[in-house]
Write a protein that holds these residues in place. Structure first.
Motif, PDB file in Angstrom:
ATOM      1  N   ARG A 379       0.829  -1.204   0.000  1.00 37.47           N
ATOM      2  CA  ARG A 379       0.000   0.000   0.000  1.00 37.47           C
ATOM      3  C   ARG A 379       0.864   1.254   0.000  1.00 37.47           C
ATOM      4  NH1 ARG A 379      -5.085  -0.575   0.887  1.00 37.47           N
ATOM      5  NH2 ARG A 379      -4.736  -2.413   2.165  1.00 37.47           N
ATOM      6  N   GLN A 380       1.962   1.227   0.750  1.00 34.68           N
ATOM      7  CA  GLN A 380       2.871   2.373   0.733  1.00 34.68           C
ATOM      8  C   GLN A 380       3.397   2.619  -0.676  1.00 34.68           C
ATOM      9  OE1 GLN A 380       5.700   1.192   3.916  1.00 34.68           O
ATOM     10  NE2 GLN A 380       5.283   3.205   4.788  1.00 34.68           N
ATOM     11  N   THR A 381       3.798   1.557  -1.357  1.00 35.16           N
ATOM     12  CA  THR A 381       4.352   1.689  -2.707  1.00 35.16           C
ATOM     13  C   THR A 381       3.296   2.176  -3.686  1.00 35.16           C
ATOM     14  OG1 THR A 381       5.898  -0.114  -2.228  1.00 35.16           O
ATOM     15  CG2 THR A 381       5.593   0.471  -4.534  1.00 35.16           C
ATOM     16  N   LEU A 382       2.092   1.622  -3.593  1.00 34.32           N
ATOM     17  CA  LEU A 382       1.016   2.011  -4.498  1.00 34.32           C
ATOM     18  C   LEU A 382       0.624   3.472  -4.289  1.00 34.32           C
ATOM     19  CD1 LEU A 382      -1.123   1.223  -6.619  1.00 34.32           C
ATOM     20  CD2 LEU A 382      -2.599   0.490  -4.721  1.00 34.32           C
ATOM     21  N   LEU A 383       0.433   3.873  -3.047  1.00 34.89           N
ATOM     22  CA  LEU A 383       0.034   5.253  -2.776  1.00 34.89           C
ATOM     23  C   LEU A 383       1.138   6.237  -3.135  1.00 34.89           C
ATOM     24  CD1 LEU A 383      -1.930   4.859   0.579  1.00 34.89           C
ATOM     25  CD2 LEU A 383      -2.838   5.121  -1.733  1.00 34.89           C
ATOM     26  N   ALA A 384       2.392   5.817  -2.963  1.00 37.96           N
ATOM     27  CA  ALA A 384       3.502   6.697  -3.347  1.00 37.96           C
ATOM     28  C   ALA A 384       3.463   6.996  -4.839  1.00 37.96           C
ATOM     29  CB  ALA A 384       4.830   6.068  -2.959  1.00 37.96           C
ATOM     30  N   TYR A 385       3.046   6.027  -5.635  1.00 31.98           N
ATOM     31  CA  TYR A 385       2.932   6.248  -7.082  1.00 31.98           C
ATOM     32  C   TYR A 385       1.942   7.374  -7.372  1.00 31.98           C
ATOM     33  CZ  TYR A 385       1.896   5.435 -12.003  1.00 31.98           C
ATOM     34  OH  TYR A 385       1.698   5.600 -13.356  1.00 31.98           O
ATOM     35  N   PHE A 386       0.881   7.450  -6.570  1.00 32.87           N
ATOM     36  CA  PHE A 386      -0.124   8.496  -6.760  1.00 32.87           C
ATOM     37  C   PHE A 386       0.176   9.742  -5.926  1.00 32.87           C
ATOM     38  CE2 PHE A 386      -2.656   4.650  -7.869  1.00 32.87           C
ATOM     39  CZ  PHE A 386      -2.954   5.011  -9.174  1.00 32.87           C
ATOM     40  N   GLY A 387       1.390   9.804  -5.366  1.00 32.28           N
ATOM     41  CA  GLY A 387       1.813  11.008  -4.661  1.00 32.28           C
ATOM     42  C   GLY A 387       1.360  11.092  -3.225  1.00 32.28           C
ATOM     43  N   ALA A 474      10.740   2.045  -5.482  1.00 31.59           N
ATOM     44  CA  ALA A 474       9.632   1.696  -4.586  1.00 31.59           C
ATOM     45  C   ALA A 474       9.881   2.160  -3.158  1.00 31.59           C
ATOM     46  CB  ALA A 474       9.386   0.186  -4.612  1.00 31.59           C
ATOM     47  N   VAL A 475      11.151   2.185  -2.729  1.00 36.85           N
ATOM     48  CA  VAL A 475      11.449   2.622  -1.360  1.00 36.85           C
ATOM     49  C   VAL A 475      11.829   4.097  -1.302  1.00 36.85           C
ATOM     50  CG1 VAL A 475      12.108   0.328  -0.590  1.00 36.85           C
ATOM     51  CG2 VAL A 475      13.868   1.851  -1.491  1.00 36.85           C
ATOM     52  N   GLY A 476      11.750   4.802  -2.437  1.00 37.22           N
ATOM     53  CA  GLY A 476      11.918   6.240  -2.426  1.00 37.22           C
ATOM     54  C   GLY A 476      13.342   6.755  -2.454  1.00 37.22           C
ATOM     55  N   LEU A 477      14.326   5.914  -2.838  1.00 42.92           N
ATOM     56  CA  LEU A 477      15.712   6.382  -2.882  1.00 42.92           C
ATOM     57  C   LEU A 477      16.047   7.036  -4.222  1.00 42.92           C
ATOM     58  CD1 LEU A 477      17.658   3.514  -1.075  1.00 42.92           C
ATOM     59  CD2 LEU A 477      16.535   5.529  -0.122  1.00 42.92           C
ATOM     60  N   ILE A 478      15.348   6.649  -5.272  1.00 44.02           N
ATOM     61  CA  ILE A 478      15.492   7.299  -6.567  1.00 44.02           C
ATOM     62  C   ILE A 478      14.095   7.588  -7.091  1.00 44.02           C
ATOM     63  CG2 ILE A 478      17.706   6.217  -7.109  1.00 44.02           C
ATOM     64  CD1 ILE A 478      16.273   4.248  -8.920  1.00 44.02           C
ATOM     65  N   ALA A 479      14.001   8.511  -8.024  1.00 51.09           N
ATOM     66  CA  ALA A 479      12.700   8.874  -8.594  1.00 51.09           C
ATOM     67  C   ALA A 479      12.860   9.073 -10.090  1.00 51.09           C
ATOM     68  CB  ALA A 479      12.158  10.139  -7.931  1.00 51.09           C
ATOM     69  N   GLN A 480      11.746   8.999 -10.795  1.00 48.68           N
ATOM     70  CA  GLN A 480      11.761   9.055 -12.252  1.00 48.68           C
ATOM     71  C   GLN A 480      10.742  10.073 -12.744  1.00 48.68           C
ATOM     72  OE1 GLN A 480      10.411   5.479 -14.230  1.00 48.68           O
ATOM     73  NE2 GLN A 480      11.870   5.728 -15.879  1.00 48.68           N
TER      74      GLN A 480
END
Length: 605
Positions: A379-387, A474-480
């Protein structure tokens, strides 16, 4: 003077049987009642339709509802009519009697909601008819279909922005969708609204959904095990091909499970019959391609299983969102394998899309694979995708079962070093080529074979490095940046790892063994009532099925699973007490109340 919002609250209970608004609904209803144009992005199951249906019956005038599929219109009209609301649709499946009913209500200015498809609004006779009607509001469902960036683009939606001019006067415009990223929202505003609307973007969290991914081993057996844990419940199994849809339906039926197939290659009469059965019967499983989806307005789907990997995160979210729309616990499982990844990439490359569109679809697929391989809470990974940020949910497979991790600090530093040393300007494939020491044309062109990081990752396969990149994301160390050639950059948290101030663990990259849950035995489906109330719930479902068949309507039009669960749990002993149950409005209480009390009373304590 009457307060429109107070009237709305009263009708919320008397018509729909709801004691309160769901989170996010009231603010939108208030804006609509104030006459504002609205764009609302709300997850499936959060009650989008109520945000235009309720204002439509509070205020005078006709609300035009633009809906993409006949089945969706038909089901919403049935539900509204059962609740005592004057609603209708004009579509090719109507019989003459239904068309006569709708047109009669329209001529007498008694119709409150009229559902039409965007294709019908392109017809001159429809526009001329609406110009004579008292249309005050247009609600556009599945509004992402107007956008080239949306995942279900339909060119017919492009004509809707001119409808107000065609029928004369100002037309309050509302647009609703379950998923729309920033580019899609911008497209919707530009193409549907004359002026900037109020924009509401609600949380994408669906805490009642249990999220799970598993690597494919024997996919048919995995699906059977999952579905058998939900025996007697309605669910959907999505497959990537028509052949697999039919094979999966046969396998489920051979195991004693009620199942039917649905795909575009079936005869229309068969498709319609199977969809009607799914709507009207309890415990039926539909095996389907994604052709089965947008037209489903069934709140009591208890599970969604993907036998094959979906196309992207947005599609995945839409499809799992068809489970648990009543707010009760629901289960999801997505199977994925190397073949799925290759198929999805091939579909992207062989499409007729522009190079820019293909590039964005590649990045969206990468985000889905990051979710599949996530080393932390799904859920953390999925919600992070949507900001959105969230705490671990405690309800997904990774939170419940755990996952085998390894110290990936050095690998992470290698990957992030490649990102930084190339100026944070390149996508994954170029960075993987640098790490594995592959002399591609671009590596040579930019002289990146001279970088200190060139070839430092030869100990791993290119596929392993792709997994590492997805997990680091997914863990927020890099972004695209999806809109800027898919370039990667290192986040503030990533710099802490790159500089050696923090360590990082990632999911072990290896052929997967059976999960802890599978080693323990068959999964247990989430329950919607206690064991003591299960027998009564089954009896209430039997009654609901009988009533629905007699009226030829979907079972949930009588009462939803949530209503039955509350009836089984609270066991009301009078009509007055039954009126306090969720989903029991005045019209349904009068029509069904006595029948359901007759089943409850012998078991009441």
């Amino acid at each position: 003077m009457n307060d429109p919002l107070s009237n709305a609250r009263a009708l919320l209970h008397s018509v729909f049987g709801f004691g309160a608004f769901r989170p996010g609904q009231e603010e939108i209803v208030r804006a609509v009642l104030a006459g504002e144009d609205v764009l609302a992005v709300m997850p499936t199951g959060s009650g989008k339709s109520l945000c235009y249906q309720l204002p439509a019956i509070v205020r005078p005038g006709l609300t035009l509802v633009v809906s993409p599929l006949i089945a969706l219109m038909r089901d919403q009209v049935r539900a509204l009519t059962a609740a005592g609301v004057a609603a209708g649709s004009l579509n090719s499946s109507n019989d003459p009697a239904e068309n006569s009913r709708v047109l009669g209500l329209l001529r007498r200015d008694e119709l409150r909601l009229l559902y039409v498809a965007p294709e019908r609004l392109a017809r001159r006779d429809t526009v001329e008819m609406l110009a004579e009607a008292h249309v005050t509001m247009m609600a556009i469902d599945e509004a992402h279909c107007v956008s080239q960036w949306g995942h279900d683009f339909r060119p017919e939606y492009l004509t809707l922005g001119n409808l107000a001019r065609q029928i004369g006067g100002r037309l309050q415009t509302l647009a609703f969708t379950a998923t729309a990223d920033a580019p899609t929202r911008g497209d919707i505003v530009e193409k549907l609204f004359a002026a900037e609307p109020r924009v509401f973007v609600r949380s994408f969290d669906r805490p009642n959904l249990r999220l799970a991914f598993k690597p494919k081993e024997r996919s048919t057996r995995q699906v059977l095990s999952f579905v058998q844990a939900h025996r007697g419940e309605s669910g959907i199994v999505y497959c990537s091909s028509r052949r697999k849809v039919e094979e999966m339906a046969e396998a489920l039926m051979a195991a004693g499970i009620k199942a039917r197939p649905y795909h575009a290659g079936l005869d229309k009469a068969v498709r319609d019959a199977n969809q009607d059965a799914f709507q009207q019967e309890d415990g039926l499983v539909m095996t389907a391609t994604v052709a089965f989806g947008m037209g489903i307005d069934k709140p009591d789907v208890r599970f969604v299983c993907h036998a094959d990997l979906p196309s992207n995160v947005e599609a995945y979210y839409q499809e799992i969102g068809r489970a648990g729309r009543d707010g009760l616990p629901a289960d999801t499982l997505t199977l994925y394998g190397l073949g799925d990844m290759q198929l999805r990439r091939l579909q992207i490359e062989q499409s007729d899309s522009s190079d820019e569109r293909k590039r964005i679809e590649r990045q969206r697929l990468g985000a889905l694979l990051a979710l599949a391989e996530a080393p932390r809470c799904r859920r953390q990974t999925l919600l992070a995708y949507f900001g959105e940020a969230s705490e671990p949910c405690g309800n997904c497979d990774l939170c419940v079962e755990g996952v085998e991790l390894f110290d990936a600090t050095v690998d992470a530093q290698k990957a992030m070093s490649a990102i930084v040393r190339t100026g944070e300007r390149f996508g994954m494939e170029h960075l993987v080529a640098i790490l594995t020491g592959e002399l591609t044309d671009n590596v040579v062109k930019f002289k990146h074979d001279g970088l200190p990081t060139f070839g430092v990752g030869k100990n791993r396969k290119a596929a392993d490095w792709r997994s590492i990149f997805r997990q680091l994301s997914a863990v927020g160390l890099i972004a695209q940046d999806l809109m800027e050639h898919g370039r990667w950059w290192v986040t503030e948290e990533g710099w802490a790892v790159l500089k050696g101030r923090q360590t990082v663990e990632l999911r072990k990259i290896a052929a997967s063994a059976p999960s802890k849950g599978e080693r323990r035995g068959r999964a247990v489906a989430p329950a919607i009532v206690s064991d003591a109330d299960t027998e009564l719930l089954d009896s209430l479902r039997t009654l609901r099925t009988r009533l629905a068949r007699a009226q030829n309507v979907p079972a949930y039009v009588v009462f939803s699973d949530r209503t039955l669960a509350e009836l089984a749990t609270h066991r009301p002993s009078s009509l007055a007490a039954m009126r306090e149950i969720h989903g029991v409005g005045d019209a349904k209480l009068e029509r069904y109340g006595a029948d359901f009390l007759a089943v409850i009373e012998p078991r009441a304590s």
